[in-house]
Design a protein around this motif. Structure first.
Motif, PDB file in Angstrom:
ATOM      1  N   LEU A 260      12.974 -30.321   4.843  1.00  0.00           N
ATOM      2  CA  LEU A 260      13.908 -29.189   4.916  1.00  0.00           C
ATOM      3  C   LEU A 260      14.694 -29.222   6.230  1.00  0.00           C
ATOM      4  CD1 LEU A 260      12.701 -28.307   2.281  1.00  0.00           C
ATOM      5  CD2 LEU A 260      12.202 -26.063   3.239  1.00  0.00           C
ATOM      6  N   ASN A 261      14.011 -29.585   7.308  1.00  0.00           N
ATOM      7  CA  ASN A 261      14.697 -29.707   8.607  1.00  0.00           C
ATOM      8  C   ASN A 261      15.728 -30.832   8.583  1.00  0.00           C
ATOM      9  OD1 ASN A 261      13.075 -27.682   9.556  1.00  0.00           O
ATOM     10  ND2 ASN A 261      11.681 -29.050  10.691  1.00  0.00           N
ATOM     11  N   ASN A 262      15.553 -31.793   7.647  1.00  0.00           N
ATOM     12  CA  ASN A 262      16.467 -32.934   7.567  1.00  0.00           C
ATOM     13  C   ASN A 262      17.488 -32.793   6.439  1.00  0.00           C
ATOM     14  OD1 ASN A 262      15.836 -35.405   9.477  1.00  0.00           O
ATOM     15  ND2 ASN A 262      13.909 -34.352   9.046  1.00  0.00           N
ATOM     16  N   GLY A 263      17.741 -31.575   6.038  1.00  0.00           N
ATOM     17  CA  GLY A 263      18.844 -31.345   5.103  1.00  0.00           C
ATOM     18  C   GLY A 263      18.490 -31.403   3.625  1.00  0.00           C
ATOM     19  N   ILE A 264      17.198 -31.542   3.324  1.00  0.00           N
ATOM     20  CA  ILE A 264      16.803 -31.496   1.912  1.00  0.00           C
ATOM     21  C   ILE A 264      16.641 -30.030   1.507  1.00  0.00           C
ATOM     22  CG2 ILE A 264      15.046 -32.168   0.214  1.00  0.00           C
ATOM     23  CD1 ILE A 264      16.599 -34.551   1.388  1.00  0.00           C
ATOM     24  N   GLN A 265      17.255 -29.657   0.393  1.00  0.00           N
ATOM     25  CA  GLN A 265      17.130 -28.277  -0.069  1.00  0.00           C
ATOM     26  C   GLN A 265      15.758 -28.059  -0.718  1.00  0.00           C
ATOM     27  OE1 GLN A 265      20.475 -28.241  -2.672  1.00  0.00           O
ATOM     28  NE2 GLN A 265      21.911 -28.455  -0.949  1.00  0.00           N
ATOM     29  N   ALA A 266      15.239 -26.835  -0.557  1.00  0.00           N
ATOM     30  CA  ALA A 266      13.914 -26.502  -1.094  1.00  0.00           C
ATOM     31  C   ALA A 266      13.852 -26.815  -2.590  1.00  0.00           C
ATOM     32  CB  ALA A 266      13.605 -25.031  -0.841  1.00  0.00           C
ATOM     33  N   GLU A 267      14.939 -26.515  -3.280  1.00  0.00           N
ATOM     34  CA  GLU A 267      15.004 -26.724  -4.723  1.00  0.00           C
ATOM     35  C   GLU A 267      14.812 -28.208  -5.070  1.00  0.00           C
ATOM     36  OE1 GLU A 267      18.705 -26.651  -7.754  1.00  0.00           O
ATOM     37  OE2 GLU A 267      18.693 -25.048  -6.236  1.00  0.00           O
ATOM     38  N   THR A 268      15.476 -29.084  -4.316  1.00  0.00           N
ATOM     39  CA  THR A 268      15.358 -30.526  -4.542  1.00  0.00           C
ATOM     40  C   THR A 268      13.926 -30.983  -4.273  1.00  0.00           C
ATOM     41  OG1 THR A 268      17.609 -30.811  -3.717  1.00  0.00           O
ATOM     42  CG2 THR A 268      16.254 -32.802  -3.881  1.00  0.00           C
ATOM     43  N   PHE A 269      13.383 -30.550  -3.149  1.00  0.00           N
ATOM     44  CA  PHE A 269      12.031 -30.977  -2.772  1.00  0.00           C
ATOM     45  C   PHE A 269      11.018 -30.542  -3.818  1.00  0.00           C
ATOM     46  CE2 PHE A 269       7.927 -30.930  -0.839  1.00  0.00           C
ATOM     47  CZ  PHE A 269       7.932 -32.038   0.002  1.00  0.00           C
ATOM     48  N   ASP A 270      11.104 -29.276  -4.225  1.00  0.00           N
ATOM     49  CA  ASP A 270      10.105 -28.740  -5.149  1.00  0.00           C
ATOM     50  C   ASP A 270      10.196 -29.393  -6.528  1.00  0.00           C
ATOM     51  OD1 ASP A 270       9.253 -27.256  -3.038  1.00  0.00           O
ATOM     52  OD2 ASP A 270      10.325 -25.433  -3.625  1.00  0.00           O
ATOM     53  N   LEU A 271      11.431 -29.737  -6.928  1.00  0.00           N
ATOM     54  CA  LEU A 271      11.602 -30.467  -8.185  1.00  0.00           C
ATOM     55  C   LEU A 271      10.928 -31.844  -8.088  1.00  0.00           C
ATOM     56  CD1 LEU A 271      13.048 -30.967 -10.973  1.00  0.00           C
ATOM     57  CD2 LEU A 271      14.940 -31.941  -9.630  1.00  0.00           C
ATOM     58  N   ALA A 272      11.179 -32.541  -6.980  1.00  0.00           N
ATOM     59  CA  ALA A 272      10.647 -33.899  -6.816  1.00  0.00           C
ATOM     60  C   ALA A 272       9.126 -33.911  -6.738  1.00  0.00           C
ATOM     61  CB  ALA A 272      11.247 -34.543  -5.563  1.00  0.00           C
ATOM     62  N   PHE A 273       8.534 -32.881  -6.154  1.00  0.00           N
ATOM     63  CA  PHE A 273       7.087 -32.877  -5.919  1.00  0.00           C
ATOM     64  C   PHE A 273       6.300 -32.087  -6.963  1.00  0.00           C
ATOM     65  CE2 PHE A 273       5.737 -35.037  -2.034  1.00  0.00           C
ATOM     66  CZ  PHE A 273       6.963 -35.471  -1.564  1.00  0.00           C
ATOM     67  N   ARG A 274       6.986 -31.545  -7.954  1.00  0.00           N
ATOM     68  CA  ARG A 274       6.269 -30.758  -8.963  1.00  0.00           C
ATOM     69  C   ARG A 274       5.227 -31.642  -9.668  1.00  0.00           C
ATOM     70  NH1 ARG A 274      10.371 -28.129 -12.479  1.00  0.00           N
ATOM     71  NH2 ARG A 274      10.673 -26.909 -10.596  1.00  0.00           N
ATOM     72  N   GLY A 275       3.951 -31.254  -9.554  1.00  0.00           N
ATOM     73  CA  GLY A 275       2.875 -31.978 -10.233  1.00  0.00           C
ATOM     74  C   GLY A 275       2.595 -33.361  -9.679  1.00  0.00           C
ATOM     75  N   LEU A 276       3.189 -33.679  -8.540  1.00  0.00           N
ATOM     76  CA  LEU A 276       3.039 -35.046  -8.011  1.00  0.00           C
ATOM     77  C   LEU A 276       1.658 -35.247  -7.362  1.00  0.00           C
ATOM     78  CD1 LEU A 276       5.794 -37.040  -6.202  1.00  0.00           C
ATOM     79  CD2 LEU A 276       3.462 -37.070  -5.314  1.00  0.00           C
ATOM     80  N   THR A 277       0.987 -36.328  -7.731  1.00  0.00           N
ATOM     81  CA  THR A 277      -0.286 -36.691  -7.102  1.00  0.00           C
ATOM     82  C   THR A 277      -0.166 -38.121  -6.580  1.00  0.00           C
ATOM     83  OG1 THR A 277      -1.086 -37.501  -9.217  1.00  0.00           O
ATOM     84  CG2 THR A 277      -1.720 -35.252  -8.620  1.00  0.00           C
ATOM     85  N   PRO A 278      -0.951 -38.473  -5.559  1.00  0.00           N
ATOM     86  CA  PRO A 278      -0.893 -39.852  -5.059  1.00  0.00           C
ATOM     87  C   PRO A 278      -1.361 -40.832  -6.133  1.00  0.00           C
ATOM     88  CG  PRO A 278      -2.086 -38.418  -3.534  1.00  0.00           C
ATOM     89  CD  PRO A 278      -1.901 -37.641  -4.791  1.00  0.00           C
ATOM     90  N   ASP A 279      -0.822 -42.045  -6.071  1.00  0.00           N
ATOM     91  CA  ASP A 279      -1.130 -43.073  -7.067  1.00  0.00           C
ATOM     92  C   ASP A 279      -1.992 -44.155  -6.396  1.00  0.00           C
ATOM     93  OD1 ASP A 279      -1.171 -45.093  -8.913  1.00  0.00           O
ATOM     94  OD2 ASP A 279       0.971 -45.002  -9.375  1.00  0.00           O
ATOM     95  N   SER A 280      -3.293 -44.188  -6.746  1.00  0.00           N
ATOM     96  CA  SER A 280      -4.191 -45.122  -6.047  1.00  0.00           C
ATOM     97  C   SER A 280      -3.848 -46.580  -6.376  1.00  0.00           C
ATOM     98  CB  SER A 280      -5.649 -44.817  -6.384  1.00  0.00           C
ATOM     99  OG  SER A 280      -5.824 -44.849  -7.780  1.00  0.00           O
ATOM    100  N   LYS A 281      -3.213 -46.807  -7.514  1.00  0.00           N
ATOM    101  CA  LYS A 281      -2.822 -48.180  -7.858  1.00  0.00           C
ATOM    102  C   LYS A 281      -1.780 -48.723  -6.861  1.00  0.00           C
ATOM    103  CE  LYS A 281      -1.315 -51.148 -11.614  1.00  0.00           C
ATOM    104  NZ  LYS A 281      -0.474 -51.241 -12.814  1.00  0.00           N
ATOM    105  N   VAL A 282      -0.878 -47.840  -6.447  1.00  0.00           N
ATOM    106  CA  VAL A 282       0.145 -48.228  -5.469  1.00  0.00           C
ATOM    107  C   VAL A 282      -0.515 -48.618  -4.143  1.00  0.00           C
ATOM    108  CG1 VAL A 282       2.049 -47.310  -4.059  1.00  0.00           C
ATOM    109  CG2 VAL A 282       2.021 -46.921  -6.536  1.00  0.00           C
ATOM    110  N   LEU A 283      -1.560 -47.866  -3.769  1.00  0.00           N
ATOM    111  CA  LEU A 283      -2.257 -48.180  -2.514  1.00  0.00           C
ATOM    112  C   LEU A 283      -3.002 -49.509  -2.612  1.00  0.00           C
ATOM    113  CD1 LEU A 283      -3.640 -44.691  -1.462  1.00  0.00           C
ATOM    114  CD2 LEU A 283      -1.631 -45.910  -0.593  1.00  0.00           C
ATOM    115  N   ARG A 284      -3.577 -49.776  -3.770  1.00  0.00           N
ATOM    116  CA  ARG A 284      -4.259 -51.072  -3.963  1.00  0.00           C
ATOM    117  C   ARG A 284      -3.260 -52.214  -3.834  1.00  0.00           C
ATOM    118  NH1 ARG A 284      -7.079 -48.716  -8.032  1.00  0.00           N
ATOM    119  NH2 ARG A 284      -5.888 -49.656  -9.736  1.00  0.00           N
ATOM    120  N   LEU A 285      -2.098 -52.048  -4.460  1.00  0.00           N
ATOM    121  CA  LEU A 285      -1.082 -53.101  -4.397  1.00  0.00           C
ATOM    122  C   LEU A 285      -0.586 -53.283  -2.963  1.00  0.00           C
ATOM    123  CD1 LEU A 285       0.785 -52.119  -7.664  1.00  0.00           C
ATOM    124  CD2 LEU A 285      -0.333 -54.326  -7.244  1.00  0.00           C
ATOM    125  N   ASP A 286      -0.466 -52.172  -2.229  1.00  0.00           N
ATOM    126  CA  ASP A 286       0.008 -52.231  -0.849  1.00  0.00           C
ATOM    127  C   ASP A 286      -1.000 -52.951   0.044  1.00  0.00           C
ATOM    128  OD1 ASP A 286       1.721 -51.544   1.375  1.00  0.00           O
ATOM    129  OD2 ASP A 286       0.227 -50.031   1.913  1.00  0.00           O
TER     130      ASP A 286
END
Ligand code: CA
Length: 417
Positions: free
Chosen positions: A42-68
């Motif tokens: 939000l301090n960097n110009g992202i609107q609350a609406e955009t952020f909340d849409l992007a993060f709705r129901g979002l959980t970390p993906d352990s497969k991505v961490l394994r690949l990393d």
């Protein structure tokens, strides 16, 4: 310690290290991180609406961490990489795609000055001509890596995540279309979010820069990226050459850029027997991807532009030769030293340790052959009477083992980039 025991230990380490590569996390930790990151966004110009849409129901993906966390012990040799990248199948499909999209490619090429065959080559390399763009949610992958990726890389991922949020906010791509590789590469030519922001263009004129659903936007964005990385209109990336038998191998180095007239004076000739170009002021370096026993190339400014796109010599060479062959040029003429294999990371680290031990400092041990290791290896090669091409082989590692009898005691530092 004997070599056999040493290698056994290395193999055990290779198996065990990835098990500890995970970062274990809880829902509460992630919720807390998300709260802090939301404020930053939000301090960097992202609107609350955009952020909340992007993060709705979002959980970390352990497969991505394994690949990393996964780092292969062996990397592919240049010829293995090229065999796979410049395959008969890819050439055939590339020709079809060229016919299918010839009007579009022609238009993009004349606007940005990048030849059609290299745009096709990149499209083929990056997504198999749109067949493999990846189906990971970019938001989920970037959030996962920013939250719990390798510690020293989290800042990088956070910047990519912020860029992805800005892309979403500008409505270039919808949230459901914002998908790609586990590591955040988006669309036909696999742009990272920050690259997307900086270089993507709207070529089909619908007001959105959509690298996933618009081939016109994706290929034009790639041409734009290359043009801005210094691509020289109409020039090739490089050419296969032959070197005289008394060539000073130490001169073949990616940092040694010289005018074509200079290389001509050193006896460098095009492999097809033609004399070296008309543009004699042009700077080039001699590329020996597999040492003095393999093919040699003159690499020009456009090779550097390809490295800007993806900083891997094998990648740039694959795009270059794939493009050449799509255009109808013949494949690489000289034989690759197929009897060699790439040294493993541990063997590379051992090579660095042994070189340093016999007085040729590699300025650190990281299991990667960089500028300092190449320079040290060249000095050692010259002193023991080998061609000083800076290309490490298994035989040379063996020779160094015989020259020294010191135990293999260090551990490889985690790579930071
Ligand atoms: Ca568009």
């Amino acid at each position: 310690m004997g070599h056999k025991l040493r290698r056994l230990l290395q193999q055990v380490l290779v198996l065990v290290i990835p098990l500890f590569g995970y970062t274990f996390f809880t829902d509460r930790d992630f919720a807390q991180w998300q709260l802090q990151f939301r404020q930053l966004a939000l301090n960097n110009g992202i609107q609350a609406e955009t952020f909340d849409l992007a993060f709705r129901g979002l959980t970390p993906d352990s497969k991505v961490l394994r690949l990393d966390a996964y780092q292969p012990e062996f990397s592919r040799t240049t010829w293995e990489y090229l065999d796979k990248s410049v395959s008969a199948d890819r050439l055939r499909i590339g020709q079809q795609k060229w016919q299918e999209h010839s009007a579009l490619l022609k238009k993009i090429s004349s606007r940005y000055g990048v030849q059609q065959e290299y745009l096709l080559a990149i499209w083929g390399m990056e997504s198999g001509f749109g067949q493999r763009m990846g189906n990971y949610s970019i938001m989920r992958s970037m959030a996962t890596l920013a939250y719990a990726g390798r510690y020293e890389r989290r800042g990088f991922w956070q910047d990519q995540l912020l860029a992805a949020l800005r892309i979403l906010q500008k409505k270039d791509v919808t949230l459901s279309s914002l998908r790609g590789s586990w590591a955040g590469a988006i669309g036909h030519t696999q742009f990272m979010p920050l690259t997307f922001e900086r270089y993507a263009v709207d070529f089909d004129g619908d007001g959105q820069r959509d690298l996933v659903n618009s081939l016109a936007d994706a290929l034009a964005s790639t041409a734009n990226y290359l043009a801005q990385s210094g691509w020289k209109k109409g020039q090739v990336w490089g050419e296969e050459v032959t070197l005289p038998t008394d060539f000073d191998w130490a001169q073949a180095d990616p940092v040694n850029w010289q005018p074509l007239a200079y290389w001509s004076g050193q006896g460098v000739q095009l492999v097809n027997g033609n004399s070296l170009a008309d543009w004699r002021d042009e700077l080039a370096f001699i590329l020996l991807p597999a040492g003095y026993r393999g093919p040699a190339f003159l690499a020009y400014q456009n090779f550097r532009a390809l490295l800007e796109y993806n900083n891997s010599v094998n990648y740039a060479l694959a795009v270059g030769t794939l493009g050449d062959q799509l255009r109808g040029d013949r494949p690489v003429v000289a034989e690759w030293p197929r009897f060699e294999r790439d040294l493993s990371r541990y063997e590379k680290a051992e090579l660095q340790e042994l070189l340093s031990a016999v007085g040729y400092s590699t300025d650190g041990i990281d299991g990667k052959i960089g500028v300092n290791t190449r320079a040290a290896l060249r000095r050692w090669q010259a002193d023991v009477g080998l061609p000083s091409d800076g290309y490490p082989t298994f035989d040379q590692l063996q020779l160094l083992r015989e020259q020294t009898e010191i135990p293999f005691t260090y551990s490889i530092q985690e790579a930071s980039g």
